[in-house]
Design an enzyme around this catalytic site. Sequence first.
Site, PDB file in Angstrom:
ATOM      1  N   ALA A   8       3.850   9.637   7.907  1.00 31.14           N
ATOM      2  CA  ALA A   8       2.774  10.444   7.311  1.00 31.14           C
ATOM      3  C   ALA A   8       2.376   9.905   5.945  1.00 31.14           C
ATOM      4  O   ALA A   8       2.606  10.531   4.917  1.00 31.14           O
ATOM      5  CB  ALA A   8       3.230  11.898   7.197  1.00 31.14           C
ATOM      6  N   ALA A  10      -1.131   7.598   4.300  1.00 31.04           N
ATOM      7  CA  ALA A  10      -2.554   7.900   4.132  1.00 31.04           C
ATOM      8  C   ALA A  10      -3.205   8.266   5.480  1.00 31.04           C
ATOM      9  O   ALA A  10      -3.732   9.379   5.652  1.00 31.04           O
ATOM     10  CB  ALA A  10      -3.260   6.704   3.493  1.00 31.04           C
ATOM     11  N   LYS A  72       3.187   1.274   8.604  1.00 27.87           N
ATOM     12  CA  LYS A  72       2.674  -0.091   8.507  1.00 27.87           C
ATOM     13  C   LYS A  72       3.327  -0.924   9.611  1.00 27.87           C
ATOM     14  O   LYS A  72       4.441  -0.613  10.071  1.00 27.87           O
ATOM     15  CB  LYS A  72       3.016  -0.677   7.135  1.00 27.87           C
ATOM     16  CG  LYS A  72       2.329   0.034   5.984  1.00 27.87           C
ATOM     17  CD  LYS A  72       0.934  -0.501   5.757  1.00 27.87           C
ATOM     18  CE  LYS A  72       0.423  -0.031   4.399  1.00 27.87           C
ATOM     19  NZ  LYS A  72      -0.907  -0.587   4.105  1.00 27.87           N
ATOM     20  N   ALA A 120      -8.601   6.356   4.732  1.00 30.63           N
ATOM     21  CA  ALA A 120      -7.810   7.328   3.974  1.00 30.63           C
ATOM     22  C   ALA A 120      -7.005   6.602   2.903  1.00 30.63           C
ATOM     23  O   ALA A 120      -6.579   5.465   3.106  1.00 30.63           O
ATOM     24  CB  ALA A 120      -6.866   8.069   4.910  1.00 30.63           C
ATOM     25  N   LYS A 173     -10.463  -6.416  15.744  1.00 32.25           N
ATOM     26  CA  LYS A 173     -10.294  -5.843  14.399  1.00 32.25           C
ATOM     27  C   LYS A 173      -9.415  -6.764  13.553  1.00 32.25           C
ATOM     28  O   LYS A 173      -9.661  -6.948  12.364  1.00 32.25           O
ATOM     29  CB  LYS A 173      -9.701  -4.431  14.454  1.00 32.25           C
ATOM     30  CG  LYS A 173      -9.629  -3.831  13.057  1.00 32.25           C
ATOM     31  CD  LYS A 173      -9.622  -2.331  12.993  1.00 32.25           C
ATOM     32  CE  LYS A 173      -9.879  -1.871  11.559  1.00 32.25           C
ATOM     33  NZ  LYS A 173      -9.004  -0.775  11.155  1.00 32.25           N
ATOM     34  N   ASN A 177      -9.981  -8.370   9.734  1.00 32.63           N
ATOM     35  CA  ASN A 177      -8.960  -8.258   8.687  1.00 32.63           C
ATOM     36  C   ASN A 177      -8.447  -9.646   8.267  1.00 32.63           C
ATOM     37  O   ASN A 177      -8.167  -9.867   7.089  1.00 32.63           O
ATOM     38  CB  ASN A 177      -7.787  -7.396   9.167  1.00 32.63           C
ATOM     39  CG  ASN A 177      -8.171  -5.937   9.322  1.00 32.63           C
ATOM     40  OD1 ASN A 177      -7.893  -5.315  10.334  1.00 32.63           O
ATOM     41  ND2 ASN A 177      -8.828  -5.365   8.337  1.00 32.63           N
ATOM     42  N   ASN A 191     -14.511  -6.554  -1.222  1.00 27.46           N
ATOM     43  CA  ASN A 191     -14.910  -7.226   0.021  1.00 27.46           C
ATOM     44  C   ASN A 191     -16.215  -8.013  -0.102  1.00 27.46           C
ATOM     45  O   ASN A 191     -16.347  -9.113   0.442  1.00 27.46           O
ATOM     46  CB  ASN A 191     -15.068  -6.193   1.151  1.00 27.46           C
ATOM     47  CG  ASN A 191     -13.754  -5.541   1.527  1.00 27.46           C
ATOM     48  OD1 ASN A 191     -12.709  -5.896   0.996  1.00 27.46           O
ATOM     49  ND2 ASN A 191     -13.790  -4.574   2.433  1.00 27.46           N
ATOM     50  N   ARG A 239     -12.030  -2.062  -1.855  1.00 29.49           N
ATOM     51  CA  ARG A 239     -10.885  -2.932  -2.139  1.00 29.49           C
ATOM     52  C   ARG A 239     -10.078  -2.899  -0.849  1.00 29.49           C
ATOM     53  O   ARG A 239      -9.642  -1.824  -0.422  1.00 29.49           O
ATOM     54  CB  ARG A 239     -10.057  -2.383  -3.296  1.00 29.49           C
ATOM     55  CG  ARG A 239     -10.865  -2.183  -4.565  1.00 29.49           C
ATOM     56  CD  ARG A 239     -10.022  -1.610  -5.686  1.00 29.49           C
ATOM     57  NE  ARG A 239      -9.354  -2.675  -6.417  1.00 29.49           N
ATOM     58  CZ  ARG A 239      -9.974  -3.461  -7.296  1.00 29.49           C
ATOM     59  NH1 ARG A 239     -11.242  -3.289  -7.557  1.00 29.49           N
ATOM     60  NH2 ARG A 239      -9.322  -4.409  -7.915  1.00 29.49           N
ATOM     61  N   SER A 241      -7.345  -3.096   2.168  1.00 21.20           N
ATOM     62  CA  SER A 241      -6.006  -2.500   2.181  1.00 21.20           C
ATOM     63  C   SER A 241      -4.965  -3.507   1.684  1.00 21.20           C
ATOM     64  O   SER A 241      -3.999  -3.140   1.014  1.00 21.20           O
ATOM     65  CB  SER A 241      -5.651  -2.023   3.595  1.00 21.20           C
ATOM     66  OG  SER A 241      -5.780  -3.091   4.508  1.00 21.20           O
TER      67      SER A 241
HETATM   68  N1  LIG Z   1      -5.369   3.967   5.430  1.00 23.62           N
HETATM   69  C1  LIG Z   1      -6.405   3.679   6.214  1.00 23.62           C
HETATM   70  O1  LIG Z   1      -7.566   4.054   5.924  1.00 23.62           O
HETATM   71  C2  LIG Z   1      -6.217   2.911   7.475  1.00 23.62           C
HETATM   72  C3  LIG Z   1      -4.985   2.403   7.823  1.00 23.62           C
HETATM   73  N2  LIG Z   1      -4.857   1.724   9.019  1.00 23.62           N
HETATM   74  C4  LIG Z   1      -3.561   1.213   9.414  1.00 23.62           C
HETATM   75  O2  LIG Z   1      -2.701   2.326   9.624  1.00 23.62           O
HETATM   76  C5  LIG Z   1      -1.343   1.989   9.295  1.00 23.62           C
HETATM   77  C6  LIG Z   1      -0.859   2.939   8.208  1.00 23.62           C
HETATM   78  O3  LIG Z   1      -1.636   2.716   7.050  1.00 23.62           O
HETATM   79  P1  LIG Z   1      -1.575   3.679   5.781  1.00 23.62           P
HETATM   80  O4  LIG Z   1      -1.526   5.075   6.213  1.00 23.62           O
HETATM   81  O5  LIG Z   1      -2.664   3.233   4.892  1.00 23.62           O
HETATM   82  O6  LIG Z   1      -0.169   3.252   5.161  1.00 23.62           O
HETATM   83  P2  LIG Z   1       0.826   4.142   4.285  1.00 23.62           P
HETATM   84  O7  LIG Z   1       1.792   3.196   3.673  1.00 23.62           O
HETATM   85  O8  LIG Z   1       0.033   5.035   3.396  1.00 23.62           O
HETATM   86  O9  LIG Z   1       1.540   5.070   5.362  1.00 23.62           O
HETATM   87  C7  LIG Z   1       2.653   4.705   6.109  1.00 23.62           C
HETATM   88  C8  LIG Z   1       3.705   5.739   5.809  1.00 23.62           C
HETATM   89  O10 LIG Z   1       4.735   5.668   6.770  1.00 23.62           O
HETATM   90  C9  LIG Z   1       5.959   5.874   6.061  1.00 23.62           C
HETATM   91  N3  LIG Z   1       7.055   5.394   6.910  1.00 23.62           N
HETATM   92  C10 LIG Z   1       7.322   4.147   7.332  1.00 23.62           C
HETATM   93  N4  LIG Z   1       8.400   4.129   8.126  1.00 23.62           N
HETATM   94  C11 LIG Z   1       8.829   5.410   8.210  1.00 23.62           C
HETATM   95  C12 LIG Z   1       9.901   6.045   8.878  1.00 23.62           C
HETATM   96  N5  LIG Z   1      10.750   5.340   9.637  1.00 23.62           N
HETATM   97  N6  LIG Z   1      10.058   7.377   8.736  1.00 23.62           N
HETATM   98  C13 LIG Z   1       9.213   8.102   7.980  1.00 23.62           C
HETATM   99  N7  LIG Z   1       8.164   7.557   7.312  1.00 23.62           N
HETATM  100  C14 LIG Z   1       7.967   6.230   7.441  1.00 23.62           C
HETATM  101  C15 LIG Z   1       5.758   5.090   4.790  1.00 23.62           C
HETATM  102  O11 LIG Z   1       6.727   5.371   3.820  1.00 23.62           O
HETATM  103  P3  LIG Z   1       6.936   4.337   2.581  1.00 23.62           P
HETATM  104  O12 LIG Z   1       5.749   4.529   1.686  1.00 23.62           O
HETATM  105  O13 LIG Z   1       8.225   4.798   2.003  1.00 23.62           O
HETATM  106  O14 LIG Z   1       6.987   2.962   3.152  1.00 23.62           O
HETATM  107  C16 LIG Z   1       4.358   5.558   4.429  1.00 23.62           C
HETATM  108  O15 LIG Z   1       4.386   6.803   3.786  1.00 23.62           O
HETATM  109  C17 LIG Z   1      -1.401   0.523   8.850  1.00 23.62           C
HETATM  110  O16 LIG Z   1      -1.156  -0.303   9.944  1.00 23.62           O
HETATM  111  C18 LIG Z   1      -2.844   0.355   8.386  1.00 23.62           C
HETATM  112  O17 LIG Z   1      -3.280  -0.984   8.428  1.00 23.62           O
HETATM  113  C19 LIG Z   1      -5.886   1.557   9.889  1.00 23.62           C
HETATM  114  C20 LIG Z   1      -7.120   2.048   9.586  1.00 23.62           C
HETATM  115  C21 LIG Z   1      -7.399   2.738   8.353  1.00 23.62           C
HETATM  116  C1  LIG Z   2     -12.425  -3.546   7.270  1.00 20.92           C
HETATM  117  C2  LIG Z   2     -11.578  -3.613   6.020  1.00 20.92           C
HETATM  118  C3  LIG Z   2     -11.523  -5.035   5.529  1.00 20.92           C
HETATM  119  C4  LIG Z   2     -12.282  -2.726   5.035  1.00 20.92           C
HETATM  120  O1  LIG Z   2     -11.808  -2.819   3.747  1.00 20.92           O
HETATM  121  C5  LIG Z   2     -10.192  -3.110   6.343  1.00 20.92           C
HETATM  122  O2  LIG Z   2      -9.928  -2.700   7.452  1.00 20.92           O
HETATM  123  C6  LIG Z   2      -9.072  -3.166   5.374  1.00 20.92           C
HETATM  124  O3  LIG Z   2      -9.292  -3.108   4.175  1.00 20.92           O
HETATM  125  O4  LIG Z   2      -7.929  -3.271   5.857  1.00 20.92           O
END
Ligand SMILES: NC(=O)C1=CN([C@@H]2O[C@H](COP(=O)(O)OP(=O)(O)OC[C@H]3O[C@@H](n4cnc5c(N)ncnc54)[C@H](OP(=O)(O)O)[C@@H]3O)[C@@H](O)[C@H]2O)C=CC1
Ligand SMILES: CC(C)(CO)C(=O)C(=O)O
Length: 290
Positions: A8, A10, A72, A120, A173, A177, A191, A239, A241
């Site tokens: 949980a 972003a 991640k 997010a 996708k 990236n 970007n 910016r 990710s």
């Molecule tokens: N944010 C976005 O807008 C978008 C993200 N994505 C993709 O989604 C995925 C997540 O991204 P995002 O939400 O930004 O990343 P975050 O780092 O914000 O979220 C991942 C979360 O998972 C937690 N976590 C990891 N392992 C565990 C575990 N075993 N138990 C409990 N919690 C755990 C992390 O903790 P800790 O911080 O301690 O590591 C962190 O809080 C990535 O692959 C990203 O590329 C795709 C599209 C949009």
């Molecule tokens: C599409 C793009 C490049 C938008 O910023 C993205 O998905 C990222 O930042 O990981």
Amino acid sequence: MKIQIMGAGALGSLFGALLLKAGFDVVFVARGEQLKALQSRGLEVSGLMEEHFDVTAVSEPVDADLVFLTVKAYDTENAARQLEKVRFRAICSLQNGVGNEDILARHFDNVVGGVTTYGANLREPGHVIYAGEGMTLLGNFKGSGAEDFELVLREAGVNVEVVEDIERRIWEKACINAVINPITAVCRVRNGKIVEVPELWDVARRIAGECREVMSRMGYDVDVERAAKDVAVRTSMNRSSMLQDIEKGRRTEIEFINGAFVRKAREFGIDATYNEIMVKLVRGIELGVD
Ligand SMILES: NC(=O)C1=CN([C@@H]2O[C@H](COP(=O)(O)OP(=O)(O)OC[C@H]3O[C@@H](n4cnc5c(N)ncnc54)[C@H](OP(=O)(O)O)[C@@H]3O)[C@@H](O)[C@H]2O)C=CC1
Ligand SMILES: CC(C)(CO)C(=O)C(=O)O
């Protein structure tokens, strides 16, 4: 219907909030400060939605009907091992990068691949910014479940569609990236600079060319250069990710993005020097060469 958000951060917090708002029973699996904040203060959402939720947040997975995986990519294997200890019907990755579904398929019977352009950011622990509404594509990677995830997301107001070619969509996708993320991370630019600065566009074109060749060998005809340019222009003020990860001193998903193209290129015996250089540069920054 009990839905578990594994990771949980972003994205997981955003999707969890949308599901909670629609009335689903949602469990957030989190850790560290995020877990503490969710347990003590609940989940605050700002941006495109302004709302506070009292949530159920736990440190270890529990039994559920459906699981969204939003850690991640480098945490997927570890998360899968934790999830092996509980029961659920199907798991859906919403992550970026290539290889998450393959990892999940080694552990579970029903694996759904997902690609989302929702945006997010975590402002602070327990507080997520809903930055952008997008599209979410889902598809069965192993077994079944895509329609179940589609149903709940649609009920939560998420734009969602089930596709037959989810593997291709995931690689597509990853192409975007692979072109945008490492250059923005290494040069610390938004970007849009990728297309505005000729030197950066020259590198971007070369990465795109290698990705296009890999895609072509996989049977996917994709104009990567054009697609990446479109996204860079559309998201010019973003910016990426990867840049955000670097700025926060966090590990990046480079091994699952450009690294995936390097590995595929090796399989096909073709050149991916630019992708390989980007992997090494970003790894260098991660390791503290900065
Ligand atoms: N944010 C976005 O807008 C978008 C993200 N994505 C993709 O989604 C995925 C997540 O991204 P995002 O939400 O930004 O990343 P975050 O780092 O914000 O979220 C991942 C979360 O998972 C937690 N976590 C990891 N392992 C565990 C575990 N075993 N138990 C409990 N919690 C755990 C992390 O903790 P800790 O911080 O301690 O590591 C962190 O809080 C990535 O692959 C990203 O590329 C795709 C599209 C949009
Ligand atoms: C599409 C793009 C490049 C938008 O910023 C993205 O998905 C990222 O930042 O990981």
